[in-house]
Design a protein around this motif. Sequence first.
Motif, PDB file in Angstrom:
ATOM      1  N   ALA A  75       0.834  -1.205   0.000  1.00 25.85           N
ATOM      2  CA  ALA A  75       0.000   0.000   0.000  1.00 25.85           C
ATOM      3  C   ALA A  75       0.866   1.252   0.000  1.00 25.85           C
ATOM      4  CB  ALA A  75      -0.955   0.003   1.191  1.00 25.85           C
ATOM      5  N   ALA A  76       1.957   1.187  -0.750  1.00 23.54           N
ATOM      6  CA  ALA A  76       2.871   2.323  -0.861  1.00 23.54           C
ATOM      7  C   ALA A  76       3.353   2.465  -2.294  1.00 23.54           C
ATOM      8  CB  ALA A  76       4.053   2.131   0.080  1.00 23.54           C
ATOM      9  N   CYS A  77       2.477   2.163  -3.248  1.00 21.41           N
ATOM     10  CA  CYS A  77       2.869   2.131  -4.663  1.00 21.41           C
ATOM     11  C   CYS A  77       3.347   3.484  -5.155  1.00 21.41           C
ATOM     12  CB  CYS A  77       1.691   1.653  -5.507  1.00 21.41           C
ATOM     13  SG  CYS A  77       0.976   0.101  -4.937  1.00 21.41           S
ATOM     14  N   ASP A  78       2.875   4.561  -4.543  1.00 21.63           N
ATOM     15  CA  ASP A  78       3.294   5.894  -4.973  1.00 21.63           C
ATOM     16  C   ASP A  78       4.711   6.224  -4.511  1.00 21.63           C
ATOM     17  OD1 ASP A  78       2.153   5.783  -2.434  1.00 21.63           O
ATOM     18  OD2 ASP A  78       1.507   7.865  -2.444  1.00 21.63           O
ATOM     19  N   TYR A  79       5.343   5.336  -3.765  1.00 18.75           N
ATOM     20  CA  TYR A  79       6.724   5.531  -3.340  1.00 18.75           C
ATOM     21  C   TYR A  79       7.616   4.386  -3.829  1.00 18.75           C
ATOM     22  CZ  TYR A  79       5.208   9.286  -0.207  1.00 18.75           C
ATOM     23  OH  TYR A  79       4.694  10.454   0.308  1.00 18.75           O
TER      24      TYR A  79
ATOM     25  N   THR B 256      -3.339   0.211  -4.895  1.00 12.54           N
ATOM     26  CA  THR B 256      -4.212   0.952  -3.983  1.00 12.54           C
ATOM     27  C   THR B 256      -3.393   1.476  -2.811  1.00 12.54           C
ATOM     28  OG1 THR B 256      -6.029  -0.498  -4.609  1.00 12.54           O
ATOM     29  CG2 THR B 256      -6.322   0.842  -2.636  1.00 12.54           C
ATOM     30  N   CYS B 257      -3.334   2.789  -2.674  1.00 14.06           N
ATOM     31  CA  CYS B 257      -2.443   3.363  -1.656  1.00 14.06           C
ATOM     32  C   CYS B 257      -2.941   4.718  -1.175  1.00 14.06           C
ATOM     33  CB  CYS B 257      -1.024   3.487  -2.205  1.00 14.06           C
ATOM     34  SG  CYS B 257      -0.893   4.343  -3.800  1.00 14.06           S
ATOM     35  N   LYS B 258      -4.272   4.872  -1.050  1.00 15.45           N
ATOM     36  CA  LYS B 258      -4.833   6.155  -0.630  1.00 15.45           C
ATOM     37  C   LYS B 258      -5.188   6.199   0.855  1.00 15.45           C
ATOM     38  CE  LYS B 258      -9.491   4.702  -2.062  1.00 15.45           C
ATOM     39  NZ  LYS B 258     -10.064   4.558  -0.709  1.00 15.45           N
ATOM     40  N   ASP B 259      -5.632   5.062   1.410  1.00 11.22           N
ATOM     41  CA  ASP B 259      -6.119   5.071   2.792  1.00 11.22           C
ATOM     42  C   ASP B 259      -4.992   5.213   3.799  1.00 11.22           C
ATOM     43  OD1 ASP B 259      -8.654   4.789   1.811  1.00 11.22           O
ATOM     44  OD2 ASP B 259      -8.785   2.635   2.169  1.00 11.22           O
ATOM     45  N   MET B 260      -3.849   4.575   3.533  1.00  9.26           N
ATOM     46  CA  MET B 260      -2.741   4.681   4.482  1.00  9.26           C
ATOM     47  C   MET B 260      -2.227   6.116   4.599  1.00  9.26           C
ATOM     48  SD  MET B 260      -2.720   1.703   5.737  1.00  9.26           S
ATOM     49  CE  MET B 260      -4.417   1.376   5.257  1.00  9.26           C
TER      50      MET B 260
ATOM     51  N   GLY C  43     -18.549   6.418 -16.178  1.00  9.89           N
ATOM     52  CA  GLY C  43     -17.666   6.630 -17.311  1.00  9.89           C
ATOM     53  C   GLY C  43     -16.681   5.491 -17.516  1.00  9.89           C
ATOM     54  N   VAL C  44     -16.087   5.025 -16.427  1.00 12.16           N
ATOM     55  CA  VAL C  44     -15.109   3.938 -16.537  1.00 12.16           C
ATOM     56  C   VAL C  44     -15.809   2.644 -16.940  1.00 12.16           C
ATOM     57  CG1 VAL C  44     -13.407   2.565 -15.285  1.00 12.16           C
ATOM     58  CG2 VAL C  44     -13.536   5.031 -14.905  1.00 12.16           C
ATOM     59  N   ALA C  45     -16.995   2.397 -16.383  1.00 15.81           N
ATOM     60  CA  ALA C  45     -17.734   1.181 -16.738  1.00 15.81           C
ATOM     61  C   ALA C  45     -18.109   1.176 -18.216  1.00 15.81           C
ATOM     62  CB  ALA C  45     -18.986   1.053 -15.875  1.00 15.81           C
ATOM     63  N   GLU C  46     -18.545   2.320 -18.724  1.00 16.64           N
ATOM     64  CA  GLU C  46     -18.919   2.401 -20.140  1.00 16.64           C
ATOM     65  C   GLU C  46     -17.723   2.153 -21.057  1.00 16.64           C
ATOM     66  OE1 GLU C  46     -20.738   6.190 -20.581  1.00 16.64           O
ATOM     67  OE2 GLU C  46     -22.524   5.661 -19.406  1.00 16.64           O
ATOM     68  N   ALA C  47     -16.525   2.474 -20.565  1.00 17.06           N
ATOM     69  CA  ALA C  47     -15.313   2.267 -21.368  1.00 17.06           C
ATOM     70  C   ALA C  47     -14.770   0.851 -21.231  1.00 17.06           C
ATOM     71  CB  ALA C  47     -14.241   3.278 -20.963  1.00 17.06           C
ATOM     72  N   GLY C  48     -15.400   0.017 -20.375  1.00 16.39           N
ATOM     73  CA  GLY C  48     -15.017  -1.379 -20.299  1.00 16.39           C
ATOM     74  C   GLY C  48     -14.198  -1.791 -19.106  1.00 16.39           C
ATOM     75  N   SER C  49     -14.112  -0.940 -18.085  1.00 12.82           N
ATOM     76  CA  SER C  49     -13.358  -1.313 -16.890  1.00 12.82           C
ATOM     77  C   SER C  49     -14.161  -0.918 -15.655  1.00 12.82           C
ATOM     78  CB  SER C  49     -11.969  -0.653 -16.888  1.00 12.82           C
ATOM     79  OG  SER C  49     -11.166  -1.176 -15.857  1.00 12.82           O
ATOM     80  N   MET C  50     -13.466  -0.757 -14.517  1.00 18.13           N
ATOM     81  CA  MET C  50     -14.133  -0.373 -13.273  1.00 18.13           C
ATOM     82  C   MET C  50     -13.296   0.693 -12.574  1.00 18.13           C
ATOM     83  SD  MET C  50     -15.282  -4.099 -11.780  1.00 18.13           S
ATOM     84  CE  MET C  50     -13.607  -4.729 -11.858  1.00 18.13           C
ATOM     85  N   LEU C  51     -13.979   1.610 -11.896  1.00 16.70           N
ATOM     86  CA  LEU C  51     -13.267   2.660 -11.177  1.00 16.70           C
ATOM     87  C   LEU C  51     -12.552   2.103  -9.952  1.00 16.70           C
ATOM     88  CD1 LEU C  51     -12.662   5.696 -11.117  1.00 16.70           C
ATOM     89  CD2 LEU C  51     -14.700   5.991  -9.699  1.00 16.70           C
ATOM     90  N   GLY C  52     -13.159   1.075  -9.320  1.00 13.29           N
ATOM     91  CA  GLY C  52     -12.514   0.405  -8.194  1.00 13.29           C
ATOM     92  C   GLY C  52     -12.085   1.364  -7.108  1.00 13.29           C
ATOM     93  N   THR C  53     -10.826   1.265  -6.712  1.00 18.93           N
ATOM     94  CA  THR C  53     -10.287   2.107  -5.646  1.00 18.93           C
ATOM     95  C   THR C  53      -9.578   3.342  -6.184  1.00 18.93           C
ATOM     96  OG1 THR C  53      -8.302   0.727  -5.650  1.00 18.93           O
ATOM     97  CG2 THR C  53     -10.020   0.186  -4.045  1.00 18.93           C
ATOM     98  N   LYS C  54      -9.734   3.612  -7.480  1.00 22.97           N
ATOM     99  CA  LYS C  54      -9.122   4.770  -8.125  1.00 22.97           C
ATOM    100  C   LYS C  54      -7.598   4.718  -8.022  1.00 22.97           C
ATOM    101  CE  LYS C  54     -12.140   6.582  -5.447  1.00 22.97           C
ATOM    102  NZ  LYS C  54     -11.160   6.559  -4.427  1.00 22.97           N
ATOM    103  N   ALA C  55      -7.081   3.495  -8.128  1.00 24.13           N
ATOM    104  CA  ALA C  55      -5.639   3.262  -8.068  1.00 24.13           C
ATOM    105  C   ALA C  55      -5.089   3.220  -9.490  1.00 24.13           C
ATOM    106  CB  ALA C  55      -5.349   1.957  -7.339  1.00 24.13           C
ATOM    107  N   LEU C  56      -4.527   4.333  -9.926  1.00 23.24           N
ATOM    108  CA  LEU C  56      -4.059   4.479 -11.303  1.00 23.24           C
ATOM    109  C   LEU C  56      -2.577   4.122 -11.368  1.00 23.24           C
ATOM    110  CD1 LEU C  56      -6.682   6.223 -11.025  1.00 23.24           C
ATOM    111  CD2 LEU C  56      -5.751   7.686 -12.791  1.00 23.24           C
ATOM    112  N   GLN C  57      -2.286   2.884 -11.787  1.00 27.44           N
ATOM    113  CA  GLN C  57      -0.905   2.448 -11.993  1.00 27.44           C
ATOM    114  C   GLN C  57      -0.557   2.711 -13.454  1.00 27.44           C
ATOM    115  OE1 GLN C  57      -0.257  -1.564  -9.681  1.00 27.44           O
ATOM    116  NE2 GLN C  57      -2.376  -1.481 -10.375  1.00 27.44           N
ATOM    117  N   LEU C  58       0.456   3.531 -13.690  1.00 27.56           N
ATOM    118  CA  LEU C  58       0.785   3.990 -15.036  1.00 27.56           C
ATOM    119  C   LEU C  58       2.129   3.415 -15.473  1.00 27.56           C
ATOM    120  CD1 LEU C  58      -0.094   7.756 -14.420  1.00 27.56           C
ATOM    121  CD2 LEU C  58      -1.630   5.925 -15.113  1.00 27.56           C
TER     122      LEU C  58
END
Length: 674
Positions: free
Chosen positions: A162-166, A331-335, A545-560
Amino acid sequence: MTTELNPETAAQPIPLGLPGHDATPHPQITFLGPESYSDKATAALAEDAAKIIARYPQSRSALLPLLHLVQARDGYLTKAGIGFCADQLSLTRAAVAAVATFYSMYRREPTGEYLVGVCTNTTCAVMGGDEILATLAEHLGIEPGETTADGRITLEHVECNAACDYAPVVMVNWEFYDDQTPARSVELVDDLRAGVDPAPSRGVPTLCSFRKVSRLLAGADTPEPPHPDDIGRFTLGERMVEPPKPPVLSSNWGQPQSWTLESYRYAGGYHGLKEALGLAPDEVIEIVKASGLRGRGGAGFPVGQKWSFIPQGDGKPHYLVVNADESEPGTCKDMPLLLASPHTLIEGMIIASYAIRSDHAFIYVRGEVASVIARLRDAVAEAYDAGLLGRNILGSGFDLDIVVHAGAGAYICGEETALLDSLEGRRGQPRLRPPFPAVAGLYASPTVVNNVESIASVPAILRNSADWFRQMGTERSPGFTLYSLSGHVANPGQYEAPLGITLRELLDRAGGMRPGHELKFWTPGGSSTPLFTADHLDVPLDYEGVAEAGSMLGTKALQLFDETTCVVRAVLRWSEFYKHESCGKCTPCREGTYWLVEMMQRLEDGQGRPGDLEKLKDITDSIVGKSFCALGDAAGAPITSSLALFRHEYLEHARLGRCPFDPEKSTTFGRSRR
């Protein structure tokens, strides 16, 4: 039969049978050490255990904390420790052992003073985690899972922290060491072996030994609620005008010691609670329903509607459980929220508990984040001392106790019914539904389970109004939220924005992709959501919007990930995660995730055989929609979407007989941070 894969690859038969099984029976699970403690040791442990057990309505809920307690004494789980827990809770040793062996944090062999864990899940691995682990293993002269001869360091690879942003991240005794490189990680372990305790990157100023941290997880030294005569009088700070725009959740994160009660009070904290306590509980529920707040833990279910399902006048106790078991890759927003502003959650919990008529609430936190647990417990203690928890809160006649409960390493406990079983002191395995938790949840009583961000969003709604909240976001996905950007982005981190923002807009804020590179693929909501590409930069990041594009918003964890990243390697790592985290309860998930990894590893190695892609899809189809819980669906999402978007990349592995990507080019060692 024609095939896209290399027809010259020699086919080898796949042995039939259960995964990993051969003619040799599995070794018996055993625990080491003496059968029992001395009378003196037992008495000392029993004194700690009694305080822990008293915090729970049912004693068995104390099993995980007691296992942490005996691990703190011995450095691992011994026969004596298992027996002690069994005696304290009137359980059999077999029952205790069955629970202990389910969770990854409980050790069955002596552990070094410092447990060094290198994250090798997708984001960390791509950005250099594999190189760090290999470097440390060579430098220490041990393999992952082994301990140095001096007993100082145990090395292991770990799943998502839960520290993907680091990323890449190294954990020492479950404290964060961010943005690591091979050289820095060597310096880190050398300091540890020399008796120097380097300060963790976040959370706490000093590093504790493995045993001391285990005692922290047990909650053995958590202060008891104060006597009513010792409770101070809490006074609200100045009420501020809040424009209907972000930041809201993160507005005070940059303030000095933002995690303290005084800082939160200065920022307008607990005004929402005052408003709520002036209303009837059902009125509070109606306000939250009118706001349109949707759950931020993945499913997006309306929060107020979930609260309204709790039956009233049923004569049963009601419970609120906050799911802080943030473990899904990406997913790394709650911590960060809990580290920066724990009182935001506590205020939301008091409001929610008042609304559902609960006088006992729990925060179930993943155990691998010691500093988060310590900070939460400090904040809860501050709230008790100020009269914000305990009896007669703010003179309202409402009572509430909050318990911070540390998990022990199991991603499946993010599933709400598995979490409830774990909180009751059992193996964290999903329950059959119905009945749903709102009817028969914790201790078979009506229970609301909400995500951290969901509950933390409530105080702002009560401070302002439902209409104020609806001025942000979209009509069907109103409000503000935290988007977690990680991977090859120039400035990874948490970005608070209205729902419906696009990745293009978020990337503008984050400085774009790392210099000289371009976006190749990304996840909109963590590893369990189908992949997107650069063609999806302008998809509105809301539930619809995300569902219509074929995925799920989930936890809004954007791994790029940029063009240097091998899709097959990334999907393999996610598949390994789901195999590792499968609870084993149902056959499709238990067996299917094993075979997914077998197939993905062969494809990544360039050893694909005729029909493998079709077989991979068939195995995925045998899991998705057929497993007991959503973990099976999650395991299938990256595979099916990657096959649809990057089939040519799978074929190129087979054509070359190897992975066509150089993993060193995707590392980000030395990246500067804002």
